[in-house]
Write an enzyme that holds these catalytic residues in place. Structure first.
Site: not given
Lengths: 336, 315, 200
Positions: A37, A193, A223, A225, A265, A316-317
């Site tokens: 992260y 979140h 940013r 993601n 993203e 998670y992804k």
């Protein structure tokens, strides 16, 4: 300038495709061979001519088809667009930001004429011409947020600032990475979140919130993601998880190159003038592994990143079940 | 931070102590719009030093033709307001920040109760425009010592939901009466002297208002004080902070980079760690919690000062 | 009944604390029969708390109602269930002014539903206190059909509206007043994990 817009689908027969130019400009998100992260923030807009960062709101070959896909999603589930009553003003701010930006950056596609509060908007790719009174919702076919985001690629969250926090009080979310606007609308930054693993303990959200609260007018940021998606599907919503979930298990060594997509993203952050709300557009770019691997450096790096990623993040992804197949496919490119 | 260079188009005396400055783009270009309660930060160069003070915008937030601020002359301040009053003339160029808002209206409110003391009327002047445009219910209570000191008076419409309390005329503000019985979903906003902000917060608490419905803006110009010295931990550099200088300004003059925004102790941007402290930090900010202030491990250099033998900043 | 001890969870999951008196502030108190004990404890800690209180008990046991009647000056409202409590609470809120406190005690589902109702009526979240008593059952919203299933005690469970088998998440929406249920066998239809009691 003539522009080409693909005729393609993001569901059913999945005819979505990237031209060589779209692959070349794909916003590959990794600047190292490992992933953890990070906040990785840069001023926006700003980037080389033709890049996805050049303009405030990038319009690419997928524009028309993405808007058609959004319309299908909204027809099935109107709650993908929500605005708590106090957020209408932020919706107007966003409408202004997008119309002014697009008319400036793509004069061949969009035109905005303003005479006081009498506005005249022309969107040529979608064949829309609209005269309306700014700040008067009765003069538009939808609320301002819905109206403009039916014409703009990417998801949009509008955040209301209070009590030193940001509240997800409005949004247009039809291409999300598995979270529900209808469920999350009204939550503060930490609640929204909450399901993200590990990040809170690492202090990621405290830092992110502090950053976002400090975003000022006239200075936007971005940013990147990323996540992984099977098939070029925009609507990977929890609402329809039971419909697209089985596709996640359809990956084989034979089809992984075409069916497994890296989903990037491009998140941008804007302080809006009248409402002092924050706009948080989340633009989604999809590229299949086969197309990504036409760039040897991307193939090499993606292989290492996905091979060595923390298993919790792989889960998670959303690609833990396909990780082995993906990594083996990519290994074939990095040995070369 | 985005800066704008604007021309002083007009200076008007609103009261013996308060001047209004109207700022426009030199080319007549429209300025960024803003939200009710927003402020701009004005650069005031004097020799090597750039002093920066923040002032609430008092003009219509939806009118980009110009910005207006109202500045009260503080003869005992460290010179920012005196600079505005004595050094700035019509036609001059001023460098200002883009508008920022640390005192926005909570647009969820069923009703807004606005309480102003003295020059604290300024952020409400832009909020009134916004509330009128949005047609949200509100009442404003404006307390001042005398009519001649009530600079905002000329800028306020004569309306039944605007109440003036002139103490010299015996019309004192009764906070209990104002706050009692307001409808569910009301929010109260106070701007003015610390004493007024505390009094409103205390009264609201006595009436069991939840804290999320109580808002205030107290940021003011940094106070002057005794000179003091600080040490920069990374370089060992010693800096002297002058009596009329803030710690932030001293750091800027010495080219020690520190992030900032409001310069009034409200936004939190310049929060700086303290690596050694032998003495007493004089906290003047509204950002650090009482516990953080007592710990003497953090300082807000835009507002706070120091008295003692040694203060070392984690910079 | 001993108080339920909840395991640590994510930020969106509500936490509960014993009710604390705001003195004689105007108040709306709502409890189910398990929660009535929490209100009685509150009243015992400070009798002034009932001075300007409207009290609603949902399906109270008769002994609890009798004990409550002894503690308070105004009549206690009773309703047979949560569905009928909603309109009554809404009506009490319609005449309430700033400073009104809300005390809720009982099941998570009841408190979640009434918190959502009260904030929609303009009551700020920080004017609401909640104390959990009784069952660890949850009020669940199906993310697929949006239907609410009350009193869910197992994970996974069957959505009472669309029939999908859902797993129980800790993710909680205050606006809806419910936890989120998501299809447990979306990727592998028919492959359903063993049913377990919900862990508090």
């Amino acid at each position: 300038m003539t522009r080409h817009f693909n005729t393609e689908t993001f569901r059913g027969d999945y005819t979505y495709h990237n031209s060589p130019e779209a692959i070349r400009r794909f916003p590959f998100p990794f600047d190292q061979d490992t992933y953890t992260y990070s906040v990785n923030i840069a001023p926006h807009p700003g980037g080389p001519t033709g890049s996805t960062f050049e303009f405030a709101f990038d319009v690419d070959e997928h524009y028309v088809s993405e808007m058609q896909d959004r319309a299908i999603t909204l027809a099935e589930d109107p709650n993908r667009c929500q605005s708590l009553p106090h957020m209408e003003l932020a919706g107007w701010d966003l409408l202004e930001l997008i119309m002014v930006s697009k008319a400036r950056d793509y004069p061949d596609l969009f035109t905005l004429n303003r005479d006081g509060d009498q506005w005249h908007w022309i969107n040529r790719p979608l064949g829309i011409e609209q005269r309306f009174t700014f700040l008067d919702p009765a003069t538009l076919p939808y609320g301002p947020l819905e109206y403009i985001t039916r014409q703009t690629q990417g998801d949009f969250a509008l955040l209301h600032e209070r009590d030193r926090n940001l509240w997800l009080d409005a949004g247009m979310i039809t291409s999300q990475a598995d979270w529900s606007l209808d469920f999350d609308v009204g939550m503060n930054f930490f609640e929204w979140h909450a399901p993200v693993p590990k990040a809170r303990q690492m202090g990621v959200f405290d830092k992110a919130l502090k950053f976002l609260l400090a975003v000022e007018q006239q200075q936007a940021y971005r940013r990147l993601n990323w996540t992984m998606t099977v098939n070029p599907r925009l609507d990977t919503s929890p609402e329809n998880y039971h419909k697209w979930g089985p596709e996640k298990r359809s990956i084989t060594p034979q089809n992984v190159g075409q069916k497994q997509f890296l989903r990037v993203e491009l998140q941008t952050f804007w302080r809006l003038p009248r409402s002092n709300a924050l706009a948080f557009p989340i633009r989604c770019y999809l590229c299949c592994l086969e197309d990504l691997c036409t760039n040897p450096e991307w193939a090499r790096r993606l292989h290492l990143v996905l091979r060595d990623i923390d298993p919790v993040l792989a889960d998670y992804k959303g690609f833990a079940v396909n990780q082995k197949t993906i990594v083996e496919y990519l290994a074939g490119f990095s040995c070369v | 931070m985005k800066k704008l260079t604007l021309r002083v188009a007009e200076i008007t005396a609103l009261s013996p102590l308060v001047k209004r400055f109207r700022l426009i783009h030199p080319d007549g270009a429209p300025l960024p719009l803003f939200s009710g309660g927003a402020h701009i930060t004005v650069d005031m160069p004097e020799g090597d030093l750039i002093r920066r003070n923040s002032y609430s915008l008092v003009s219509n937030p939806y009118d980009g033709a110009g910005y207006e601020i109202a500045v009260r002359r503080e003869d005992r301040g460290r010179g920012g307001s005196l600079y505005m009053h004595t050094r700035v003339s019509e036609g001059d160029l001023l460098t200002v920040s883009a508008p920022k808002n640390l005192f926005q209206l909570d647009l969820r409110a069923r009703k807004h109760v606005l309480i102003a003391g003295g020059i604290g009327i300024t952020p409400f002047l832009s909020q009134l425009h916004q509330l009128d445009i949005l047609q949200q219910p509100y009442e404003l209570h404006y307390a001042a010592h005398s009519r001649s000191e009530a600079a905002g008076l000329t800028l306020l419409p004569d309306a039944p939901h605007i109440h003036l309390h002139i103490s010299e005329e015996g019309s004192r503000m009764d906070l209990g009466a104002i706050l009692d019985g307001q409808p569910l979903g009301s929010h109260v906003y106070t701007c003015g002297p610390d004493g007024l902000i505390r009094a409103v917060a205390d009264q609201a608490a006595r009436l069991n208002w939840p804290t999320s419905a109580i808002h205030s803006e107290a940021f003011t110009a940094p106070p002057p004080g005794e000179p003091f010295e600080v040490t920069i931990a990374s370089t060992g550099q010693h800096l002297r902070v002058g009596a009329d200088q803030s710690l932030l300004e001293a750091l800027e003059a010495a080219h020690v980079p520190v992030d900032y925004s409001c310069r009034g102790g409200a936004c939190g941007r310049c929060e700086t760690g303290v690596s050694a402290c032998n003495g007493q930090i004089l906290h003047h900010d509204h950002w650090l919690s009482p516990d953080e202030q007592a710990s003497q491990t953090k300082i807000m250099p835009c507002m706070s000062r120091f008295k003692g033998a040694r203060l070392e900043l984690d910079l | 009944m001993p108080t339920v001890e909840f395991s640590p969870s994510i930020d969106s999951r509500p936490t509960y604390a014993p009710l604390k008196s705001h003195g004689s502030a105007p108040a709306i108190m709502v409890a189910d029969t398990a929660g009535a004990d929490a209100l009685l404890d509150l009243m015992a800690s400070d009798s002034a708390v009932t001075d300007k209180a409207q009290i609603v008990l949902i399906a109270p046991a008769s002994d609890k109602l009798a004990r409550m009647d002894l503690m308070v000056k105004t009549p206690v409202h009773t309703t047979p269930d949560l569905d009928t409590a909603g309109p009554l609470v809404r009506q009490l809120l319609s005449t309430a002014r700033m400073g009104t406190q809300m005390y809720l005690a009982g099941s998570e589902g009841m408190m979640g539903a009434l918190c959502a109702l009260a904030t929609a009526c303009g009551l700020p979240m920080d004017a609401i206190q909640t104390e959990h008593r009784g069952t660890a059952a949850r009020r669940m919203q199906c993310v697929h059909c949006k239907g609410i299933t009350e009193d869910v005690t197992t994970d996974p469970f069957e959505c009472s509206h669309c029939g999908l088998t859902l797993f129980v998440r800790d993710h909680f929406s205050r606006r809806i007043g419910a936890f989120q249920g998501v299809c447990v066998d979306a990727e592998t239809p028919g492959l359903i994990p063993t049913t377990q009691e919900i862990r508090p």
